[in-house]
Design a protein around this motif. Structure first.
Motif, PDB file in Angstrom:
ATOM      1  N   GLU A 192     -10.143  25.975 -40.157  1.00  0.00           N
ATOM      2  CA  GLU A 192     -10.626  24.894 -41.015  1.00  0.00           C
ATOM      3  C   GLU A 192      -9.600  24.642 -42.111  1.00  0.00           C
ATOM      4  O   GLU A 192      -9.166  25.563 -42.788  1.00  0.00           O
ATOM      5  CB  GLU A 192     -11.970  25.274 -41.620  1.00  0.00           C
ATOM      6  CG  GLU A 192     -12.609  24.172 -42.408  1.00  0.00           C
ATOM      7  CD  GLU A 192     -13.982  24.569 -42.910  1.00  0.00           C
ATOM      8  OE1 GLU A 192     -14.151  24.629 -44.147  1.00  0.00           O
ATOM      9  OE2 GLU A 192     -14.875  24.842 -42.081  1.00  0.00           O
ATOM     10  N   CYS A 193      -9.234  23.387 -42.279  1.00  0.00           N
ATOM     11  CA  CYS A 193      -8.236  23.016 -43.274  1.00  0.00           C
ATOM     12  C   CYS A 193      -8.784  23.244 -44.681  1.00  0.00           C
ATOM     13  O   CYS A 193      -9.896  22.813 -44.996  1.00  0.00           O
ATOM     14  CB  CYS A 193      -7.844  21.545 -43.100  1.00  0.00           C
ATOM     15  SG  CYS A 193      -6.674  20.974 -44.356  1.00  0.00           S
ATOM     16  N   PRO A 194      -8.012  23.904 -45.548  1.00  0.00           N
ATOM     17  CA  PRO A 194      -8.466  24.136 -46.917  1.00  0.00           C
ATOM     18  C   PRO A 194      -8.472  22.860 -47.760  1.00  0.00           C
ATOM     19  O   PRO A 194      -9.115  22.814 -48.809  1.00  0.00           O
ATOM     20  CB  PRO A 194      -7.451  25.136 -47.471  1.00  0.00           C
ATOM     21  CG  PRO A 194      -6.221  24.915 -46.667  1.00  0.00           C
ATOM     22  CD  PRO A 194      -6.689  24.491 -45.302  1.00  0.00           C
ATOM     23  N   ASP A 195      -7.808  21.809 -47.287  1.00  0.00           N
ATOM     24  CA  ASP A 195      -7.723  20.569 -48.052  1.00  0.00           C
ATOM     25  C   ASP A 195      -8.743  19.535 -47.568  1.00  0.00           C
ATOM     26  O   ASP A 195      -9.630  19.143 -48.310  1.00  0.00           O
ATOM     27  CB  ASP A 195      -6.300  20.010 -47.965  1.00  0.00           C
ATOM     28  CG  ASP A 195      -6.044  18.914 -48.987  1.00  0.00           C
ATOM     29  OD1 ASP A 195      -6.420  19.113 -50.151  1.00  0.00           O
ATOM     30  OD2 ASP A 195      -5.482  17.884 -48.605  1.00  0.00           O
ATOM     31  N   CYS A 196      -8.646  19.142 -46.294  1.00  0.00           N
ATOM     32  CA  CYS A 196      -9.534  18.077 -45.779  1.00  0.00           C
ATOM     33  C   CYS A 196     -10.762  18.638 -45.068  1.00  0.00           C
ATOM     34  O   CYS A 196     -11.652  17.883 -44.684  1.00  0.00           O
ATOM     35  CB  CYS A 196      -8.763  17.148 -44.838  1.00  0.00           C
ATOM     36  SG  CYS A 196      -8.373  17.869 -43.223  1.00  0.00           S
ATOM     37  N   GLU A 197     -10.823  19.960 -44.881  1.00  0.00           N
ATOM     38  CA  GLU A 197     -11.922  20.660 -44.217  1.00  0.00           C
ATOM     39  C   GLU A 197     -12.079  20.274 -42.746  1.00  0.00           C
ATOM     40  O   GLU A 197     -13.130  20.484 -42.145  1.00  0.00           O
ATOM     41  CB  GLU A 197     -13.237  20.483 -44.981  1.00  0.00           C
ATOM     42  CG  GLU A 197     -13.180  21.043 -46.384  1.00  0.00           C
ATOM     43  CD  GLU A 197     -14.470  20.895 -47.160  1.00  0.00           C
ATOM     44  OE1 GLU A 197     -15.405  20.231 -46.671  1.00  0.00           O
ATOM     45  OE2 GLU A 197     -14.532  21.448 -48.261  1.00  0.00           O
ATOM     46  N   GLY A 198     -11.027  19.719 -42.161  1.00  0.00           N
ATOM     47  CA  GLY A 198     -11.062  19.406 -40.736  1.00  0.00           C
ATOM     48  C   GLY A 198     -11.076  20.676 -39.901  1.00  0.00           C
ATOM     49  O   GLY A 198     -10.375  21.633 -40.200  1.00  0.00           O
ATOM     50  N   THR A 237      -0.119  24.222 -40.098  1.00  0.00           N
ATOM     51  CA  THR A 237      -0.199  22.817 -40.482  1.00  0.00           C
ATOM     52  C   THR A 237      -1.483  22.218 -39.944  1.00  0.00           C
ATOM     53  O   THR A 237      -1.805  22.380 -38.764  1.00  0.00           O
ATOM     54  CB  THR A 237       1.006  22.029 -39.914  1.00  0.00           C
ATOM     55  OG1 THR A 237       2.205  22.642 -40.391  1.00  0.00           O
ATOM     56  CG2 THR A 237       0.973  20.577 -40.362  1.00  0.00           C
ATOM     57  N   CYS A 238      -2.227  21.535 -40.808  1.00  0.00           N
ATOM     58  CA  CYS A 238      -3.460  20.875 -40.396  1.00  0.00           C
ATOM     59  C   CYS A 238      -3.103  19.673 -39.511  1.00  0.00           C
ATOM     60  O   CYS A 238      -2.289  18.837 -39.905  1.00  0.00           O
ATOM     61  CB  CYS A 238      -4.247  20.403 -41.612  1.00  0.00           C
ATOM     62  SG  CYS A 238      -5.714  19.430 -41.183  1.00  0.00           S
ATOM     63  N   PRO A 239      -3.724  19.561 -38.336  1.00  0.00           N
ATOM     64  CA  PRO A 239      -3.425  18.425 -37.461  1.00  0.00           C
ATOM     65  C   PRO A 239      -4.022  17.106 -37.964  1.00  0.00           C
ATOM     66  O   PRO A 239      -3.673  16.045 -37.456  1.00  0.00           O
ATOM     67  CB  PRO A 239      -4.053  18.831 -36.122  1.00  0.00           C
ATOM     68  CG  PRO A 239      -5.138  19.782 -36.487  1.00  0.00           C
ATOM     69  CD  PRO A 239      -4.661  20.496 -37.721  1.00  0.00           C
ATOM     70  N   TYR A 240      -4.889  17.156 -38.960  1.00  0.00           N
ATOM     71  CA  TYR A 240      -5.538  15.947 -39.471  1.00  0.00           C
ATOM     72  C   TYR A 240      -4.818  15.375 -40.695  1.00  0.00           C
ATOM     73  O   TYR A 240      -4.461  14.214 -40.720  1.00  0.00           O
ATOM     74  CB  TYR A 240      -6.999  16.225 -39.827  1.00  0.00           C
ATOM     75  CG  TYR A 240      -7.803  16.727 -38.649  1.00  0.00           C
ATOM     76  CD1 TYR A 240      -8.066  15.898 -37.564  1.00  0.00           C
ATOM     77  CD2 TYR A 240      -8.272  18.035 -38.612  1.00  0.00           C
ATOM     78  CE1 TYR A 240      -8.790  16.357 -36.468  1.00  0.00           C
ATOM     79  CE2 TYR A 240      -9.001  18.504 -37.528  1.00  0.00           C
ATOM     80  CZ  TYR A 240      -9.254  17.660 -36.463  1.00  0.00           C
ATOM     81  OH  TYR A 240      -9.962  18.107 -35.381  1.00  0.00           O
ATOM     82  N   CYS A 241      -4.607  16.226 -41.720  1.00  0.00           N
ATOM     83  CA  CYS A 241      -4.019  15.709 -42.962  1.00  0.00           C
ATOM     84  C   CYS A 241      -2.565  16.130 -43.162  1.00  0.00           C
ATOM     85  O   CYS A 241      -1.900  15.621 -44.050  1.00  0.00           O
ATOM     86  CB  CYS A 241      -4.858  16.128 -44.169  1.00  0.00           C
ATOM     87  SG  CYS A 241      -4.763  17.892 -44.571  1.00  0.00           S
ATOM     88  N   GLY A 242      -2.084  17.080 -42.356  1.00  0.00           N
ATOM     89  CA  GLY A 242      -0.685  17.485 -42.425  1.00  0.00           C
ATOM     90  C   GLY A 242      -0.355  18.509 -43.488  1.00  0.00           C
ATOM     91  O   GLY A 242       0.804  18.886 -43.631  1.00  0.00           O
ATOM     92  N   ILE A 243      -1.346  18.989 -44.238  1.00  0.00           N
ATOM     93  CA  ILE A 243      -1.051  19.999 -45.255  1.00  0.00           C
ATOM     94  C   ILE A 243      -0.521  21.253 -44.572  1.00  0.00           C
ATOM     95  O   ILE A 243      -0.963  21.632 -43.501  1.00  0.00           O
ATOM     96  CB  ILE A 243      -2.290  20.324 -46.121  1.00  0.00           C
ATOM     97  CG1 ILE A 243      -1.893  21.213 -47.305  1.00  0.00           C
ATOM     98  CG2 ILE A 243      -3.370  20.991 -45.308  1.00  0.00           C
ATOM     99  CD1 ILE A 243      -3.003  21.465 -48.296  1.00  0.00           C
ATOM    100  N   ARG A 244       0.461  21.870 -45.204  1.00  0.00           N
ATOM    101  CA  ARG A 244       1.065  23.097 -44.673  1.00  0.00           C
ATOM    102  C   ARG A 244       0.768  24.205 -45.670  1.00  0.00           C
ATOM    103  O   ARG A 244       1.078  24.087 -46.855  1.00  0.00           O
ATOM    104  CB  ARG A 244       2.559  22.888 -44.500  1.00  0.00           C
ATOM    105  CG  ARG A 244       3.252  23.975 -43.732  1.00  0.00           C
ATOM    106  CD  ARG A 244       4.588  23.428 -43.195  1.00  0.00           C
ATOM    107  NE  ARG A 244       5.431  24.467 -42.658  1.00  0.00           N
ATOM    108  CZ  ARG A 244       5.309  24.973 -41.433  1.00  0.00           C
ATOM    109  NH1 ARG A 244       4.366  24.523 -40.637  1.00  0.00           N
ATOM    110  NH2 ARG A 244       6.118  25.925 -41.022  1.00  0.00           N
ATOM    111  N   SER A 245       0.153  25.279 -45.169  1.00  0.00           N
ATOM    112  CA  SER A 245      -0.257  26.364 -46.046  1.00  0.00           C
ATOM    113  C   SER A 245      -0.269  27.670 -45.258  1.00  0.00           C
ATOM    114  O   SER A 245      -0.101  27.673 -44.035  1.00  0.00           O
ATOM    115  CB  SER A 245      -1.645  26.064 -46.623  1.00  0.00           C
ATOM    116  OG  SER A 245      -1.979  26.987 -47.628  1.00  0.00           O
ATOM    117  N   SER A 246      -0.507  28.762 -45.955  1.00  0.00           N
ATOM    118  CA  SER A 246      -0.597  30.079 -45.331  1.00  0.00           C
ATOM    119  C   SER A 246      -1.721  30.096 -44.297  1.00  0.00           C
ATOM    120  O   SER A 246      -2.775  29.478 -44.500  1.00  0.00           O
ATOM    121  CB  SER A 246      -0.871  31.128 -46.408  1.00  0.00           C
ATOM    122  OG  SER A 246      -1.249  32.350 -45.829  1.00  0.00           O
ATOM    123  N   THR A 247      -1.516  30.822 -43.210  1.00  0.00           N
ATOM    124  CA  THR A 247      -2.552  30.920 -42.175  1.00  0.00           C
ATOM    125  C   THR A 247      -3.847  31.504 -42.743  1.00  0.00           C
ATOM    126  O   THR A 247      -4.932  31.188 -42.262  1.00  0.00           O
ATOM    127  CB  THR A 247      -2.073  31.776 -40.997  1.00  0.00           C
ATOM    128  OG1 THR A 247      -1.667  33.058 -41.480  1.00  0.00           O
ATOM    129  CG2 THR A 247      -0.926  31.121 -40.267  1.00  0.00           C
TER     130      THR A 247
END
Length: 112
Positions: free
Chosen positions: A18-24, A40-50
């Motif tokens: 689950e994306c920490p930014d868009c919750e996708g 990398t979130c496939p929805y919003c593209g944010i890149r963060s630690s696994t």
């Protein structure tokens, strides 16, 4: 102290994320050979630690493991202090009435 645990996969060997930014919500296949601590979130593209991409159910599961293990350590520590005096006026006794949190991961159903 170090705890090891397994985050369970679905029937196809995929891990929910689950994306920490868009919750996708999306799934990834473990052991794909990617040698990176970033995702990398496939929805919003944010890149963060696994570690930032765990689902709420996975976080609850991990927290239940940690709380149960801490409870066991506290109980063991207090149990070693158990004693009474010779005349029986004062006693210190520890019982094992700890409420154990569920360790089974809950099934997360995503409906589109």
């Amino acid at each position: 102290m170090e705890l090891q645990f397994e985050v369970f996969t679905d029937e196809n060997g995929m891990y929910g994320r689950e994306c920490p930014d868009c919750e996708g919500y999306f799934k990834v296949k473990g052991g794909t050979g990617l040698d990176s601590d970033l995702m990398t979130c496939p929805y919003c593209g944010i890149r963060s630690s696994t570690d930032e991409f765990f689902t709420n159910a996975q976080v609850e599961y991990i927290q239940s493991i940690v709380v149960n293990e801490i409870g066991k350590l506290v109980h063991k520590s207090f149990k070693s202090l158990e004693r009474g005096n010779r005349k029986g006026f004062v006693t210190f006794k520890v019982n094992d009435r700890l409420k154990r949190l569920p360790l089974k991961p809950r099934v997360l159903i995503i409906q589109n």
